[in-house]
Design a protein around this motif. Structure first.
Motif, PDB file in Angstrom:
ATOM      1  N   ASN A   1       0.876  -1.181   0.000  1.00  0.00           N
ATOM      2  CA  ASN A   1       0.000   0.000   0.000  1.00  0.00           C
ATOM      3  C   ASN A   1       0.910   1.228   0.000  1.00  0.00           C
ATOM      4  OD1 ASN A   1       0.712   0.719   2.669  1.00  0.00           O
ATOM      5  ND2 ASN A   1      -0.916  -0.539   3.540  1.00  0.00           N
TER       6      ASN A   1
ATOM      7  N   LYS B   1      -5.385  -2.362  -5.860  1.00  0.00           N
ATOM      8  CA  LYS B   1      -6.078  -2.082  -4.600  1.00  0.00           C
ATOM      9  C   LYS B   1      -6.715  -0.699  -4.684  1.00  0.00           C
ATOM     10  CE  LYS B   1      -4.194  -3.227  -0.651  1.00  0.00           C
ATOM     11  NZ  LYS B   1      -3.110  -3.222   0.366  1.00  0.00           N
TER      12      LYS B   1
ATOM     13  N   THR C   1      -9.977  -2.186  -0.710  1.00  0.00           N
ATOM     14  CA  THR C   1      -9.268  -2.164   0.565  1.00  0.00           C
ATOM     15  C   THR C   1      -9.853  -1.131   1.524  1.00  0.00           C
ATOM     16  OG1 THR C   1      -7.018  -2.225   1.471  1.00  0.00           O
ATOM     17  CG2 THR C   1      -7.472  -0.489  -0.143  1.00  0.00           C
TER      18      THR C   1
ATOM     19  N   ALA D   1     -10.555  -6.312   1.534  1.00  0.00           N
ATOM     20  CA  ALA D   1      -9.542  -6.375   2.591  1.00  0.00           C
ATOM     21  C   ALA D   1      -9.959  -5.591   3.840  1.00  0.00           C
ATOM     22  CB  ALA D   1      -8.211  -5.845   2.050  1.00  0.00           C
TER      23      ALA D   1
ATOM     24  N   TYR E   1      -9.355  -4.523   7.812  1.00  0.00           N
ATOM     25  CA  TYR E   1      -8.154  -4.295   8.617  1.00  0.00           C
ATOM     26  C   TYR E   1      -8.417  -4.730  10.058  1.00  0.00           C
ATOM     27  CZ  TYR E   1      -6.414  -1.282   4.800  1.00  0.00           C
ATOM     28  OH  TYR E   1      -5.975  -0.788   3.599  1.00  0.00           O
TER      29      TYR E   1
ATOM     30  N   ARG F   1      -6.681  -2.668  13.116  1.00  0.00           N
ATOM     31  CA  ARG F   1      -7.191  -1.288  13.254  1.00  0.00           C
ATOM     32  C   ARG F   1      -8.577  -1.301  13.870  1.00  0.00           C
ATOM     33  NH1 ARG F   1      -4.920   2.407   8.243  1.00  0.00           N
ATOM     34  NH2 ARG F   1      -3.011   1.220   7.901  1.00  0.00           N
TER      35      ARG F   1
ATOM     36  N   ALA G   1      -6.433  -8.318   6.591  1.00  0.00           N
ATOM     37  CA  ALA G   1      -5.148  -7.615   6.651  1.00  0.00           C
ATOM     38  C   ALA G   1      -5.008  -6.918   7.998  1.00  0.00           C
ATOM     39  CB  ALA G   1      -5.087  -6.588   5.516  1.00  0.00           C
ATOM     40  N   SER G   2      -3.836  -6.301   8.190  1.00  0.00           N
ATOM     41  CA  SER G   2      -3.569  -5.547   9.416  1.00  0.00           C
ATOM     42  C   SER G   2      -3.563  -6.465  10.636  1.00  0.00           C
ATOM     43  CB  SER G   2      -4.613  -4.422   9.581  1.00  0.00           C
ATOM     44  OG  SER G   2      -4.417  -3.696  10.779  1.00  0.00           O
TER      45      SER G   2
ATOM     46  N   THR H   1      -3.167 -11.395   4.631  1.00  0.00           N
ATOM     47  CA  THR H   1      -1.883 -10.812   4.274  1.00  0.00           C
ATOM     48  C   THR H   1      -1.232 -10.287   5.547  1.00  0.00           C
ATOM     49  OG1 THR H   1      -0.678  -9.290   2.835  1.00  0.00           O
ATOM     50  CG2 THR H   1      -2.843  -8.528   3.622  1.00  0.00           C
TER      51      THR H   1
END
Ligand code: E4P
Length: 231
Positions: free
Chosen positions: A28, A91, A115, A135, A137, A140, A171-172, A191
């Motif tokens: 990113n 993305k 995303t 995606a 997070y 977060r 993700a994240s 990821t």
């Protein structure tokens, strides 16, 4: 489950490709900027070409557009497609302009990962607009009110309920428990950083078991190995 590496570091990519069942790489703008701040000498395109060269054309490479309007996103996606190629996924942050761009990219046959997804409702709409991946997070969300893995679980469920071909790409991650909980929810892909790859595989009891095998073997056979003919 597909494991992807969330990194812009060719060193990390080389390492993870060698040691783990890597399905691809995600980046990113923050990840790329971090590499540059750390003294990366290659420019943006050289860096991405290097990563593509390491993973080859068949593994996924997810690269984010920095445009905010649909037309600009589509233009950047076409450029990424022509320069990077292979299994490329552009993305795009979720939103009206992003959805408009996704619908256009779908028509052009360019892969899309929507995303910065934080709700199952966003995920479903992104999927209907043609996103191949959504995606969310996890960390977060956990940082704000907890429940990051719960959101992933609901995204997986809502995509299944509506028979969408879109996959959840969680993700994240900041710990292995988050990754495990996503796996248990049936999440199709994750990821994570190289550090989390290492952490997922490591366990002090595994280390202790290996040390024990080594100690017991050596107490009888010394330094000889199974390759020795004189055992
Ligand atoms: C990947 O798609 C996301 O951009 C990334 O994992 C966000 O991770 P962070 O919350 O650690 O920045």
């Amino acid at each position: 489950m597909l494991y992807l590496l969330d990194s812009g570091s060719p060193g990390d990519v080389r390492y993870c490709k060698e040691y783990y069942p890597l399905a691809g790489v995600t980046t990113n703008p923050s990840i790329i900027a971090k590499e540059m701040r750390a003294g990366e000498k290659r420019g943006f395109w050289q860096l991405l070409e290097e990563i593509r060269g390491i993973i080859g054309p068949k593994k996924m490479l997810h690269v984010q557009s920095v445009q905010k309007q649909a037309e600009g996103i589509v233009e950047e996606a076409r450029l990424l497609e022509s320069r990077i190629g292979g299994a490329l996924y552009v993305k795009i942050p979720v939103g009206a302009e992003g959805l408009k761009a996704a619908m256009k990219l779908k028509g052009l046959g360019i892969g899309v990962t929507m995303t910065a997804v934080f709700t199952p409702a966003q995920a479903l709409m992104a999927a209907e607009a043609g996103a191949d991946f959504v995606a969310p997070y996890v960390n977060r969300l956990d940082n704000v009110a907890g429940g990051g893995c719960g959101v992933v679980e609901e995204i997986v469920r809502v995509l299944e309920l509506h028979k969408s071909g879109c996959k959840c790409l969680a993700a994240s991650f900041k710990n292995t428990w988050q990754v495990h909980n996503c796996a248990m929810s049936g999440c199709q892909s994750v990821t994570m950083s190289a550090d989390i790859f290492r952490a997922v595989l490591g366990h002090p009891l595994t280390d202790a078991a290996v040390e024990g095998f080594d100690r017991d073997w050596k107490s009888v056979f010394g330094e000889r190995t199974i390759l020795s003919e004189d055992l």
